[in-house]
Scaffold this motif. Structure first.
Motif, short mmCIF file in Angstrom:
data_model
loop_
_atom_site.label_atom_id
_atom_site.label_comp_id
_atom_site.label_asym_id
_atom_site.label_seq_id
_atom_site.Cartn_x
_atom_site.Cartn_y
_atom_site.Cartn_z
N LEU A 157 0.97 -1.28 -0.04
CA LEU A 157 0.00 0.11 0.04
C LEU A 157 1.00 1.15 0.02
CD1 LEU A 157 -2.59 -1.38 2.54
CD2 LEU A 157 -2.45 -1.69 0.36
N THR A 158 0.96 1.83 -1.00
CA THR A 158 2.02 2.77 -1.21
C THR A 158 1.64 4.53 -0.81
OG1 THR A 158 1.11 3.60 -3.58
CG2 THR A 158 2.66 1.54 -3.33
N TRP A 159 2.77 4.79 0.02
CA TRP A 159 2.58 6.48 0.25
C TRP A 159 3.81 7.03 0.27
CZ3 TRP A 159 -0.69 8.06 4.94
CH2 TRP A 159 -0.46 9.43 5.21
N PRO A 160 4.23 7.31 -0.89
CA PRO A 160 5.58 7.81 -1.10
C PRO A 160 5.79 9.25 -0.59
CG PRO A 160 4.33 8.05 -3.18
CD PRO A 160 3.71 7.31 -2.24
N VAL A 161 6.98 9.63 -0.02
CA VAL A 161 7.17 10.71 0.65
C VAL A 161 8.15 11.77 0.05
CG1 VAL A 161 5.75 10.20 2.65
CG2 VAL A 161 8.24 10.01 2.70
N GLN A 162 9.07 11.18 -0.40
CA GLN A 162 10.23 11.80 -1.01
C GLN A 162 11.27 11.17 -1.95
OE1 GLN A 162 12.74 12.67 2.50
NE2 GLN A 162 13.14 10.48 2.91
N ALA A 163 11.96 11.86 -2.77
CA ALA A 163 12.92 11.35 -3.41
C ALA A 163 12.46 10.19 -4.67
CB ALA A 163 14.11 10.75 -2.88
N GLU A 164 13.07 9.28 -4.81
CA GLU A 164 12.68 8.21 -5.98
C GLU A 164 11.54 7.48 -5.51
OE1 GLU A 164 14.19 5.39 -2.85
OE2 GLU A 164 14.71 7.57 -3.37
N GLN A 165 11.10 7.67 -4.20
CA GLN A 165 9.81 6.76 -3.85
C GLN A 165 8.56 6.75 -4.89
OE1 GLN A 165 9.19 8.10 0.21
NE2 GLN A 165 11.42 7.61 0.64
N PHE A 166 8.45 8.13 -5.52
CA PHE A 166 7.24 8.50 -6.40
C PHE A 166 7.62 7.47 -7.74
CE2 PHE A 166 7.79 11.91 -3.61
CZ PHE A 166 6.39 12.30 -3.22
N ILE A 167 8.93 7.29 -8.15
CA ILE A 167 9.19 6.43 -9.28
C ILE A 167 8.96 4.98 -9.01
CG2 ILE A 167 10.97 5.68 -10.96
CD1 ILE A 167 12.27 8.44 -10.43
N ASN A 168 9.24 4.51 -7.75
CA ASN A 168 9.22 3.15 -7.20
C ASN A 168 7.67 2.66 -7.15
OD1 ASN A 168 11.76 3.15 -6.90
ND2 ASN A 168 11.84 3.26 -4.66
N VAL A 169 6.77 3.96 -7.01
CA VAL A 169 5.25 3.63 -7.00
C VAL A 169 4.68 3.53 -8.34
CG1 VAL A 169 3.05 4.84 -6.65
CG2 VAL A 169 4.85 4.85 -4.99
N LYS A 170 5.07 4.16 -9.45
CA LYS A 170 4.81 3.76 -10.66
C LYS A 170 5.18 2.58 -11.12
CE LYS A 170 5.35 7.03 -13.79
NZ LYS A 170 3.83 7.54 -13.98
N LEU A 171 6.32 2.10 -10.83
CA LEU A 171 6.84 0.84 -11.11
C LEU A 171 5.97 -0.41 -10.50
CD1 LEU A 171 8.87 -1.46 -12.31
CD2 LEU A 171 9.91 -1.19 -9.98
N LEU A 172 5.74 -0.21 -9.30
CA LEU A 172 4.89 -1.18 -8.44
C LEU A 172 3.55 -1.37 -8.81
CD1 LEU A 172 6.64 -0.48 -4.94
CD2 LEU A 172 6.98 -2.32 -6.39
N VAL A 173 2.81 0.09 -9.03
CA VAL A 173 1.05 0.18 -9.14
C VAL A 173 1.07 -0.13 -10.73
CG1 VAL A 173 -0.65 1.64 -9.23
CG2 VAL A 173 0.80 1.41 -7.14
N GLU A 174 1.76 0.77 -11.78
CA GLU A 174 1.32 0.65 -13.12
C GLU A 174 2.24 -0.27 -13.90
OE1 GLU A 174 1.97 4.85 -14.41
OE2 GLU A 174 1.01 5.81 -12.41
N ALA A 175 3.24 -0.53 -13.84
CA ALA A 175 4.25 -1.47 -14.34
C ALA A 175 3.67 -2.81 -13.87
CB ALA A 175 5.54 -1.02 -14.45
N VAL A 176 3.81 -3.16 -12.69
CA VAL A 176 3.92 -4.62 -12.14
C VAL A 176 2.79 -5.11 -11.89
CG1 VAL A 176 4.87 -6.17 -10.55
CG2 VAL A 176 6.30 -4.41 -11.42
N GLY A 177 2.02 -4.20 -11.00
CA GLY A 177 0.44 -4.46 -10.89
C GLY A 177 0.49 -5.02 -9.27
N MET A 178 1.54 -4.88 -8.45
CA MET A 178 1.23 -5.51 -7.15
C MET A 178 1.16 -4.61 -6.14
SD MET A 178 5.23 -6.51 -6.29
CE MET A 178 5.13 -6.71 -4.60
N ALA A 179 0.69 -3.48 -6.34
CA ALA A 179 0.65 -2.56 -5.19
C ALA A 179 -0.70 -1.57 -5.52
CB ALA A 179 1.72 -1.48 -5.23
N LEU A 180 -1.24 -1.20 -4.22
CA LEU A 180 -2.30 -0.09 -4.40
C LEU A 180 -1.91 1.06 -3.82
CD1 LEU A 180 -5.05 -2.53 -2.74
CD2 LEU A 180 -4.88 -2.08 -5.19
N LYS A 181 -2.35 2.16 -4.50
CA LYS A 181 -2.41 3.48 -4.11
C LYS A 181 -2.97 3.95 -2.70
CE LYS A 181 -0.61 5.61 -8.36
NZ LYS A 181 -0.90 6.62 -9.33
#
Length: 252
Positions: A157-181
């Protein structure tokens, strides 16, 4: 050399190889700690034995783990939203507060006693995530936490707060599909009702249109991570290739 594995980031690994014009890009992860996972860290209000005993009382994949790492402390309003959502959802949870730095609503700990476990001080994150009772992980999406969640096969369950964390969310949610925002940004304060819904869906207490697919993808990535580091797996081969390349460089 990078701490990832082919099944998780194959497109981006291939891009780097094409960009640099050679194959000297080695994905050797997920790199995991060796030795007992309970022997690290500092003081904690909950011992490893107490933690294990509490988790043993919980059904499989029923617990939400909440942690933002060691470098970010949720504000009082953010902590209040999380606490309210946990209480509204009725989920079982573990929430390390990082000492006394996170302020939770008065009476929350007493109202959720037995349902949730508040930890003050260090929490053995790897041990917690790998326990069969843990089903989802509210995370800031730092890369170490991401990989620990992937290896454990939990829904992120993603809650990015800084730096590369927002890019990691795009990978996990949009590309891989193993996470929820869940939320996004250091100033974000999610609606407690919506976050409660996400918590409940992530551990199967409430039906969600995408949640089953996300949970299945998380388990699939867990299997892929395990295969990658075994003999003959993509990361195992890359480590051997790296050693061979270094040996060749030294000889010449």
């Amino acid at each position: 050399m990078t701490n990832t594995f082919n099944a998780l980031e194959s497109e981006y690994i291939s891009y780097l190889k094409n960009f640099y014009g050679h194959n000297r890009v080695w994905a050797v992860g997920p790199i995991q700690p060796t030795g007992p996972v309970t022997s690290r860290g500092g003081n904690s209000s909950v011992s490893s034995a107490e933690l294990t005993a509490w988790l043993a009382t919980c059904p499989q994949k029923s617990v939400v783990y909440v942690c933002f790492g060691s470098q970010y402390t949720p504000s009082e309003s953010q902590a209040s939203a999380i606490a309210t959502a946990l209480e509204l959802s009725g989920v079982r949870f573990i929430w390390p507060l990082g000492g006394l730095s996170t302020v939770i609503p008065e009476g929350f700990e007493e109202r959720t006693k037995g349902k949730g476990l508040i930890i003050r001080g260090w929490a053995p994150q790897v041990e917690i995530l790998r326990h069969p009772a843990v089903g989802s992980f509210l995370t800031h999406c730092g890369w170490n936490s991401v990989l620990e969640g992937v290896v454990a096969g939990v829904t992120l369950l993603t809650w990015p707060v800084q730096a590369e964390q927002f890019i990691n969310v795009k990978l996990l949610v949009e590309a891989v599909g193993m996470a929820l925002k869940a939320a996004s940004g250091s100033e974000a304060v999610p609606e407690a009702e919506e976050l409660a819904k996400t918590f409940a869906e992530s551990v199967g207490m409430r039906a969600g249109s995408l949640t089953d697919e996300v949970r299945e993808k998380a388990v699939e990535m867990q299997r892929e991570a395990a295969v990658a580091v075994k003999e003959g797996g993509s990361s195992h081969k890359d480590i051997l290739d790296f050693v061979n390349a270094i040996s060749l460089f030294i000889r010449h």
